[in-house]
Scaffold this motif. Structure first.
Motif, PDB file in Angstrom:
ATOM      1  N   SER A  90      -3.754 -13.604 -28.191  1.00  0.00           N
ATOM      2  CA  SER A  90      -4.713 -14.134 -29.167  1.00  0.00           C
ATOM      3  C   SER A  90      -4.362 -15.567 -29.549  1.00  0.00           C
ATOM      4  CB  SER A  90      -4.764 -13.245 -30.419  1.00  0.00           C
ATOM      5  OG  SER A  90      -3.489 -13.154 -31.031  1.00  0.00           O
ATOM      6  N   THR A  91      -3.077 -15.862 -29.611  1.00  0.00           N
ATOM      7  CA  THR A  91      -2.649 -17.235 -29.882  1.00  0.00           C
ATOM      8  C   THR A  91      -3.165 -18.179 -28.803  1.00  0.00           C
ATOM      9  OG1 THR A  91      -0.637 -16.566 -31.064  1.00  0.00           O
ATOM     10  CG2 THR A  91      -0.659 -18.775 -30.111  1.00  0.00           C
ATOM     11  N   VAL A 147       3.349  -7.558 -29.442  1.00  0.00           N
ATOM     12  CA  VAL A 147       3.764  -8.868 -28.930  1.00  0.00           C
ATOM     13  C   VAL A 147       2.698  -9.445 -28.016  1.00  0.00           C
ATOM     14  CG1 VAL A 147       5.478 -10.096 -27.539  1.00  0.00           C
ATOM     15  CG2 VAL A 147       6.225  -8.325 -29.144  1.00  0.00           C
ATOM     16  N   PHE A 148       2.156  -8.615 -27.122  1.00  0.00           N
ATOM     17  CA  PHE A 148       1.083  -9.082 -26.235  1.00  0.00           C
ATOM     18  C   PHE A 148      -0.124  -9.564 -27.039  1.00  0.00           C
ATOM     19  CE2 PHE A 148       2.493  -6.121 -22.557  1.00  0.00           C
ATOM     20  CZ  PHE A 148       3.377  -7.090 -22.110  1.00  0.00           C
ATOM     21  N   ALA A 149      -0.525  -8.789 -28.035  1.00  0.00           N
ATOM     22  CA  ALA A 149      -1.696  -9.150 -28.844  1.00  0.00           C
ATOM     23  C   ALA A 149      -1.482 -10.493 -29.533  1.00  0.00           C
ATOM     24  CB  ALA A 149      -1.972  -8.062 -29.882  1.00  0.00           C
ATOM     25  N   VAL A 181      -2.522 -19.268 -34.740  1.00  0.00           N
ATOM     26  CA  VAL A 181      -1.672 -18.509 -35.667  1.00  0.00           C
ATOM     27  C   VAL A 181      -2.500 -17.519 -36.470  1.00  0.00           C
ATOM     28  CG1 VAL A 181      -0.271 -18.688 -37.756  1.00  0.00           C
ATOM     29  CG2 VAL A 181       0.154 -20.247 -35.853  1.00  0.00           C
ATOM     30  N   VAL A 182      -3.638 -17.971 -36.984  1.00  0.00           N
ATOM     31  CA  VAL A 182      -4.501 -17.085 -37.786  1.00  0.00           C
ATOM     32  C   VAL A 182      -4.971 -15.896 -36.955  1.00  0.00           C
ATOM     33  CG1 VAL A 182      -6.714 -16.910 -38.979  1.00  0.00           C
ATOM     34  CG2 VAL A 182      -5.253 -18.916 -39.342  1.00  0.00           C
ATOM     35  N   SER A 183      -5.406 -16.160 -35.728  1.00  0.00           N
ATOM     36  CA  SER A 183      -5.875 -15.073 -34.872  1.00  0.00           C
ATOM     37  C   SER A 183      -4.738 -14.126 -34.505  1.00  0.00           C
ATOM     38  CB  SER A 183      -6.518 -15.633 -33.599  1.00  0.00           C
ATOM     39  OG  SER A 183      -5.558 -16.285 -32.794  1.00  0.00           O
ATOM     40  N   GLY A 187      -2.293  -9.003 -34.406  1.00  0.00           N
ATOM     41  CA  GLY A 187      -1.061  -8.236 -34.547  1.00  0.00           C
ATOM     42  C   GLY A 187      -1.152  -7.205 -35.651  1.00  0.00           C
ATOM     43  N   SER A 188      -1.754  -7.585 -36.765  1.00  0.00           N
ATOM     44  CA  SER A 188      -1.906  -6.660 -37.896  1.00  0.00           C
ATOM     45  C   SER A 188      -2.801  -5.486 -37.532  1.00  0.00           C
ATOM     46  CB  SER A 188      -2.469  -7.396 -39.114  1.00  0.00           C
ATOM     47  OG  SER A 188      -1.582  -8.409 -39.548  1.00  0.00           O
TER      48      SER A 188
END
Length: 277
Positions: free
Chosen positions: A142-143, A136-138, A176-178, A183-184
């Motif tokens: 990143s967003t 969740v943090f990532a 969103v892309v980042s 997250g992945s």
């Protein structure tokens, strides 16, 4: 200006260390942090919406409710925490209907109370919860970072000019892309078999994070304030720093609960439910 930047950097580093240490230890440490965040959010919310100044009786009831929820969060009783949240939300709605109290009162009860509940429940006490919280943090961080830099670099049509004039569609897409990539990556190193599932979850949480950012901007614009408070030197208030995290944690909490219901049985770990492990 240089002194202000230094203050901002120092307080930011201290905050990051405290949050990451509490996340690492989990259990009571993170539950205490979650409960504190919820209480501080309610303080800022009641101040911004003028509930504290104009509706002292309702605000006192709100504080009793938030304190009770915080105790239940620290005690690790998810069911009681949710029951208290529903109870005091209904009491707040009763105040609105019976005495004309601001409708921002019940909204604030959920906004603050559910934040503490969701954060604590996602982290939980197991190692899966640790990675769920880091996920969740990532996604949120990143967003925020890429939305800012991509928006500045590309520009283009505004996302919500009446609410937050600086945000663009290019920045939102970049965020969103980042978030999906970040997250992945977190999930890949922890639960590689769940990486395919993590991508759409990261997408949803990123959208929710940006929605949370816009929501807080709307609230501040609605009540004519620049910062939610001055609790954090150089950064403003707690809501200013966790606006995206609030909505993202709501989404993760609800998704994990939904997945648990689909699978059936007792909800043991929301982190495990979120990743299907």
């Amino acid at each position: 200006m240089q002194q202000e930047l230094k203050l901002r950097l120092v307080s930011g580093v201290i905050l990051a260390v405290v949050v990451l240490l509490a996340t690492w230890y989990g259990g009571v440490a993170f539950s205490l942090l979650s409960a504190l965040i919820g209480l501080l959010i309610y303080y800022e919310w009641s101040t911004i919406t003028k509930l504290a100044a104009q509706q002292p009786v309702a605000n006192a009831i709100g504080w009793i409710g938030q304190a009770a929820i915080a105790v239940a969060v620290v005690a690790g009783t998810l069911g009681y925490s949710l029951l208290l949240l529903v109870l005091f939300f209904l009491i707040a709605v009763g105040f609105v209907l019976a005495s004309g109290v601001s409708r921002w009162f019940p909204t604030g009860m959920v906004y603050a109370g559910l934040t503490g509940i969701a954060l604590s429940a996602i982290r939980g006490a197991d190692s899966v919860g640790l990675f769920a919280m880091l996920f969740v943090f990532a996604v949120v961080w990143s967003t925020d970072i890429l939305a800012y830099f991509v928006g500045r670099a590309i520009g283009g049509p505004k996302l919500a000019p009446k609410i937050s004039p600086g945000k663009t569609w290019s920045g939102a897409i970049g965020g969103v892309v980042s978030a999906v990539i970040a997250g992945s990556l977190v999930v890949y190193f922890a639960f590689p078999e769940s990486v395919v599932l993590s991508a759409p979850i990261a997408f949803i949480l990123s959208v929710c994070s940006q929605t949370g950012d816009l929501f807080e901007s709307f609230i501040k614009r609605r009540f004519g304030v620049k910062d939610s408070s001055h609790l954090i030197p150089g950064h403003g208030g707690v809501m200013d720093r966790v606006d995206g995290l609030i909505f993202a944690s709501f989404a993760a909490f609800l998704l994990a609960g939904f997945f648990s219901l689909i699978k059936g049985g007792e909800i043991i770990s929301l982190g495990a439910a979120l990743f299907g492990v």
